[in-house]
Design an enzyme around this catalytic site. Structure first.
Site, mmCIF file in Angstrom:
data_model
loop_
_atom_site.group_PDB
_atom_site.id
_atom_site.type_symbol
_atom_site.label_atom_id
_atom_site.label_comp_id
_atom_site.label_asym_id
_atom_site.label_seq_id
_atom_site.Cartn_x
_atom_site.Cartn_y
_atom_site.Cartn_z
ATOM 1 N N SER A 17 0.748 -1.229 -0.226
ATOM 2 C CA SER A 17 0.084 -0.113 -0.148
ATOM 3 C C SER A 17 0.595 1.307 -0.232
ATOM 4 O O SER A 17 1.709 1.239 -1.308
ATOM 5 C CB SER A 17 -0.735 -0.335 1.505
ATOM 6 O OG SER A 17 -2.079 0.759 1.742
ATOM 7 N N HIS A 44 -2.832 -0.824 -3.390
ATOM 8 C CA HIS A 44 -3.400 0.176 -3.106
ATOM 9 C C HIS A 44 -3.730 1.278 -3.740
ATOM 10 O O HIS A 44 -2.490 2.047 -3.936
ATOM 11 C CB HIS A 44 -3.622 0.703 -1.901
ATOM 12 C CG HIS A 44 -4.271 -0.685 -1.094
ATOM 13 N ND1 HIS A 44 -4.415 -0.846 0.595
ATOM 14 C CD2 HIS A 44 -5.058 -2.439 -1.232
ATOM 15 C CE1 HIS A 44 -4.764 -2.124 1.200
ATOM 16 N NE2 HIS A 44 -5.098 -2.718 -0.249
ATOM 17 N N ASP A 138 -4.498 -4.443 5.820
ATOM 18 C CA ASP A 138 -5.565 -5.759 4.397
ATOM 19 C C ASP A 138 -3.863 -6.614 4.050
ATOM 20 O O ASP A 138 -2.941 -6.321 4.078
ATOM 21 C CB ASP A 138 -5.714 -4.595 3.188
ATOM 22 C CG ASP A 138 -6.075 -5.237 2.033
ATOM 23 O OD1 ASP A 138 -6.764 -6.667 1.880
ATOM 24 O OD2 ASP A 138 -5.568 -4.907 0.977
#
Length: 338
Positions: A17, A44, A138
Site C-alpha cells: 500500500s 492499493h 489488508d
C-alpha cells in the site's frame, strides 16, 4: 517461458500500500530475466488512477515484463501481473487471471486479501506470499490463508518499511516463514525456486468459500452463516448484516454481498461514515439557523422572538458538531491499526 501450473512451479503474490512504489522497485530489481515464476501484485491505488506510472517504472528498472492483468489471461513465469485500479485480481487453478469489480475488502479495490486467498486455494503449497509496506492490515488474513494451505509467507521487516503498520499487523497475528528487509528478498526467492514445495495440505473449506464469495460465485446466506456468526453491526458498504469470521487469530467481518473488513478497517470505515453524517447534519443545522434568522428579521412579536430563540439553539448544536469534527483524534482512529 513456462506456463503455470506445473507440479513444482511456484506462484508469487505480493501486496503493498503506502510506500509501495519504492518497495516494489527494490524487489523487482533483484530478480533475473529468467526468473522461473510469475509475480502477481496488488498495490492499493485510487479508483481514478491508471497505475501506468508504476508499471512503466517497473519495466524500466526491472528485467521482468510487467503488464496490467487482464481477465482470462494465462500467467507465465518471468512475468509480472499488476492489478488494475478499481478491480480485484484473483487467480484460478489453471493459471487463468480473474479481474473483477467485486465488493471492496478492507476499504480497498484492488485488495490484497482476495488475491492471496485465491492463490492459496488454487496453488496451495506452491504459493509464496509477500507483504510489504502500507497502512492498516489488508493482506494479513490472506497471508494466514497461504500458510494454512501449506504455502510460504514473507513479511517485510517493519524497520525496513516506510510505512510499517501493514507488516507489524501481520507479525502481531502470525509467525511468517521470513521477516526480512527487501534487500534480502531476491536471494531468498531464488533459493526457494530451487526447492521442492512444502507438503501439500488440505485446503480449508472456509478459504474456498471466501474465494467463491469474492468471485461472486457464492453469495447465499447459508454459505456466509457457515463461516461465522451474525453480529449487531451493519456493513458500511451496503448496509447489510455482518458476520464475524470464526477462523483465524484476528477479528474479521464479512457480509453476504462480498464486503469484508478487518476490525481496524471496519472501525476506519465507520469513522468515515460518521464524519460524513455529521457534516450533513452541520449543513442542515446551518441552513435551519439561517432560515430562522431570516424569519426573525422579517416577522414581529412572538413569531420573531420564537424564531430568534430557535436560531440560537441551532447555533448551540452547530458549535457542538463543529467541535467534534475538528477534534484531533479522528485521523488517528481512521488511519492507524487497533
Amino acid at each position: 517461458m513456462k506456463a503455470i501450473p506445473e507440479k513444482n512451479n511456484f506462484i508469487i503474490v505480493v501486496g503493498t500500500s503506502a510506500g509501495g512504489m519504492k518497495a516494489l522497485i527494490k524487489l523487482v530489481e533483484q530478480l533475473p530475466k529468467d526468473f522461473p515464476a510469475p509475480l502477481l501484485i496488488v498495490q492499493h491505488i485510487s479508483a481514478d488512477a491508471t497505475g501506468n506510472a508504476l508499471l512503466n517504472v517497473l519495466n524500466e528498472k526491472g528485467k521482468l515484463k510487467c503488464v496490467h492483468a487482464k481477465e482470462g489471461n494465462k500467467i507465465e513465469s518471468g512475468h509480472i501481473y499488476f492489478a488494475p485500479s478499481d478491480h480485484h485480481l484473483m487467480i484460478e487453478k489453471n493459471g487463468t487471471l480473474l479481474v473483477t469489480k467485486g465488493a471492496q475488502e478492507n476499504r480497498s479495490r484492488p485488495a490484497i486479501d482476495p488475491l492471496f486467498r485465491s492463490a492459496a486455494a488454487s496453488f496451495g503449497n506452491r504459493t509464496i506470499g509477500i507483504l510489504l509496506t502500507g497502512y492498516l492490515d489488508d493482506g494479513t488474513a490472506g497471508l494466514i490463508a497461504i500458510q494454512r494451505c501449506g504455502g510460504i509467507s514473507i513479511v517485510q521487516d517493519p524497520a525496513d518499511a516506510d510505512y510499517p503498520d501493514m507488516p507489524k499487523n501481520a507479525l502481531n497475528q502470525m509467525k511468517p516463514d521470513y521477516c526480512i528487509p527487501i534487500a534480502e528478498m531476491g536471494s531468498v526467492l531464488s533459493t526457494l525456486m530451487r526447492r521442492k514445495p512444502k507438503k501439500q495440505r488440505a485446503i480449508p473449506e472456509g478459504i474456498v468459500k471466501e474465494v467463491k464469495i469474492a468471485q461472486r460465485v457464492l453469495s447465499d446466506l447459508p454459505s456466509v452463516n457457515s463461516l461465522g456468526e451474525q453480529v449487531p453491526f451493519n456493513c458500511p458498504g451496503c448496509g447489510g448484516v455482518l458476520w464475524k469470521m470464526n477462523k483465524g487469530p484476528g477479528l474479521r467481518y464479512r457480509c453476504h454481498t462480498g464486503h469484508a473488513y478487518t476490525a481496524a478497517s471496519l472501525l476506519a470505515e465507520q469513522t468515515k461514515k460518521i464524519e460524513e453524517t455529521m457534516w450533513t447534519a452541520l449543513r442542515m443545522f446551518e441552513e435551519r439557523k439561517n432560515l430562522l434568522t431570516t424569519i426573525a428579521n422579517d416577522q414581529k412579536g412572538s413569531i420573531a422572538a420564537s424564531a430568534k430563540e430557535r436560531a440560537a439553539m441551532s447555533q448551540v448544536h452547530i458549535d457542538r458538531i463543529r467541535s467534534i469534527l475538528l477534534a484531533d483524534d479522528k485521523s488517528s482512529i481512521s488511519d492507524s491499526p487497533i
